[in-house]
Design a protein around this motif. Structure first.
Motif, PDB file in Angstrom:
ATOM      1  N   HIS A 175       0.829  -1.209   0.000  1.00 37.84           N
ATOM      2  CA  HIS A 175       0.000   0.000   0.000  1.00 37.84           C
ATOM      3  C   HIS A 175       0.863   1.259   0.000  1.00 37.84           C
ATOM      4  CE1 HIS A 175      -3.297   2.711   0.841  1.00 37.84           C
ATOM      5  NE2 HIS A 175      -2.690   3.134   1.932  1.00 37.84           N
ATOM      6  N   ARG A 178       2.578   1.830  -3.403  1.00 37.77           N
ATOM      7  CA  ARG A 178       1.591   2.229  -4.415  1.00 37.77           C
ATOM      8  C   ARG A 178       1.168   3.683  -4.228  1.00 37.77           C
ATOM      9  NH1 ARG A 178      -2.497  -1.149  -3.222  1.00 37.77           N
ATOM     10  NH2 ARG A 178      -1.611  -2.791  -4.524  1.00 37.77           N
ATOM     11  N   THR A 179       0.863   4.065  -2.995  1.00 35.48           N
ATOM     12  CA  THR A 179       0.397   5.433  -2.771  1.00 35.48           C
ATOM     13  C   THR A 179       1.525   6.452  -2.943  1.00 35.48           C
ATOM     14  OG1 THR A 179       0.711   5.154  -0.367  1.00 35.48           O
ATOM     15  CG2 THR A 179      -1.501   4.752  -1.257  1.00 35.48           C
ATOM     16  N   ARG A 181       3.905   6.140  -5.170  1.00 38.41           N
ATOM     17  CA  ARG A 181       4.023   6.272  -6.623  1.00 38.41           C
ATOM     18  C   ARG A 181       2.922   7.182  -7.166  1.00 38.41           C
ATOM     19  NH1 ARG A 181       4.252   1.360  -7.453  1.00 38.41           N
ATOM     20  NH2 ARG A 181       2.081   0.926  -7.978  1.00 38.41           N
ATOM     21  N   ARG A 182       1.709   6.994  -6.681  1.00 40.13           N
ATOM     22  CA  ARG A 182       0.603   7.840  -7.139  1.00 40.13           C
ATOM     23  C   ARG A 182       0.792   9.295  -6.741  1.00 40.13           C
ATOM     24  NH1 ARG A 182      -4.361   3.795  -5.325  1.00 40.13           N
ATOM     25  NH2 ARG A 182      -4.171   2.324  -7.076  1.00 40.13           N
ATOM     26  N   ALA A 183       1.465   9.509  -5.607  1.00 41.39           N
ATOM     27  CA  ALA A 183       1.703  10.877  -5.138  1.00 41.39           C
ATOM     28  C   ALA A 183       2.920  11.518  -5.785  1.00 41.39           C
ATOM     29  CB  ALA A 183       1.872  10.876  -3.618  1.00 41.39           C
ATOM     30  N   GLY A 184       3.563  10.792  -6.708  1.00 43.47           N
ATOM     31  CA  GLY A 184       4.717  11.354  -7.398  1.00 43.47           C
ATOM     32  C   GLY A 184       6.027  11.160  -6.674  1.00 43.47           C
ATOM     33  N   HIS A 185       6.085  10.163  -5.758  1.00 42.14           N
ATOM     34  CA  HIS A 185       7.307   9.888  -5.002  1.00 42.14           C
ATOM     35  C   HIS A 185       7.649   8.395  -5.108  1.00 42.14           C
ATOM     36  CE1 HIS A 185       7.036  13.877  -3.157  1.00 42.14           C
ATOM     37  NE2 HIS A 185       5.754  13.628  -3.002  1.00 42.14           N
ATOM     38  N   PRO A 186       7.884   7.896  -6.320  1.00 42.70           N
ATOM     39  CA  PRO A 186       8.159   6.452  -6.461  1.00 42.70           C
ATOM     40  C   PRO A 186       9.510   6.081  -5.866  1.00 42.70           C
ATOM     41  CG  PRO A 186       8.560   7.583  -8.537  1.00 42.70           C
ATOM     42  CD  PRO A 186       7.966   8.613  -7.609  1.00 42.70           C
TER      43      PRO A 186
END
Length: 330
Positions: A175, A178-179, A181-186
């Motif tokens: 989780h 994934r979050t 990455r979605r927030a722009g911090h992969p």
């Protein structure tokens, strides 16, 4: 016997009198904050011998947070530490009282408000200086040296991950990645690598000479008073290897650039203060970041333990240290 309050309104003059052993005639609760735990400042007035004009009080947080701390064995650790009253030979707030209510998964700790003597809380959002980290390591060295391979109170748990930990942690890592990455911090890391490193570090921390650890010495659990750095929030107090506290504190407290430039000297200064030369100190230190990274990914996944900007800043520091160690394990 001190009762654990059910609400902030229960911190009455009568309750505070029992906690402090002085007659309190007025108690005003202010600055309530909800995080991993709930905490507040309580302003006090006395009849007869005066006590501190205000104290800091920690209580259990929301139910989800209580259950998470229960899984970590951390819900009552700080209150148990206060109850057993071992001498902690480092800068920390004075403890006044503590109580637990295991049926309600609740606990309370009353402690010194260190701001009364000039203490300034630290934060990951304002990196510590190299000098401050050196001072904090000196304090940790005093703690570790005092309890080095010594008998510890029975409530102090060793680093150990039980069988129920794996599926919960794996879900948290998935989780969190994934979050992020979605927030722009992969992160250039996979769940399996983090989980494997996290579990491996827990085994390492439970091996070798054991001592008393703070367990969670990130900058948000520290304060600066004069030239000294002190440590509060002892709910993850553990027995384990010295290097857990050292690696966690250095990596979480410094900018990546400062850590890279000064970590060898800082480690050497800690070992000098400790008065011991554990085998493979640098190699062990280089293996610490994955534990901090995994811990803060879980904190990010929980969503309520720490503010998002604090989580991101701390994750970035541990991720950079982990990448450095993979390239050059020492």
């Amino acid at each position: 016997m001190l009762a654990v309050p059910r609400d902030w309104s229960d911190l009455t003059p009568t309750w505070m009198s029992a906690a402090l052993g002085r007659t309190v005639v007025r108690a005003r609760v202010r600055d309530v904050v909800d995080g991993t735990n709930a905490r507040a400042v309580v302003e006090l007035e006395y009849a007869g011998p005066a006590g501190p004009p205000r104290v800091f009080v920690k209580r259990e947080g929301r139910w989800l947070n209580r259950l998470a701390l229960t899984a970590l064995g951390a819900r009552e650790a700080e209150a148990d530490l206060v109850a057993h009253a071992p001498t902690l030979p480092l800068e920390h707030p004075a403890f006044h009282a503590a109580a637990t209510d295991r049926r309600r998964l609740a606990a309370v700790v009353v402690m010194e408000d260190v701001t009364l003597r000039g203490g300034r809380p630290n934060s990951a959002l304002a990196p510590l200086t190299v000098e401050q980290v050196a001072a904090g390591l000196g304090e940790l060295a005093r703690l570790h040296a005092a309890f080095w391979d010594a008998p510890l109170p029975p409530f102090v748990r060793p680093w150990r991950l039980g069988p129920a930990w794996a599926p919960v942690a794996r879900a948290g890592f998935v989780h969190a990645l994934r979050t992020l990455r979605r927030a722009g911090h992969p992160l250039d890391l996979g769940t399996a690598e983090i989980e494997r490193g996290f579990r491996s570090w827990a085994r390492i921390a439970a091996a070798g000479p054991q001592t008393l650890l703070h367990g969670d010495p990130h900058p948000g659990n520290t304060y600066t008073v004069g030239a000294t750095v002190g440590f509060y929030d002892w709910q993850l107090v553990r027995s384990g290897s010295w290097v857990h506290d050292v690696g966690y504190f250095v990596t979480s407290s410094l900018t990546v650039a400062d850590r890279r430039e000064h970590e060898r000297d800082l480690l050497a200064g800690y070992l000098d203060a400790l008065g011991r030369r554990p085998a493979d100190a640098w190699r062990l230190y280089r293996r610490t970041p994955v534990f901090g990274l995994g811990s803060w990914l879980q904190t990010w996944a929980a969503g309520t333990f720490q503010p998002p900007d604090v989580c991101l800043t701390t994750i970035e520091r541990f991720a950079a240290a982990h990448h450095d160690a993979r390239r050059d394990p020492g």
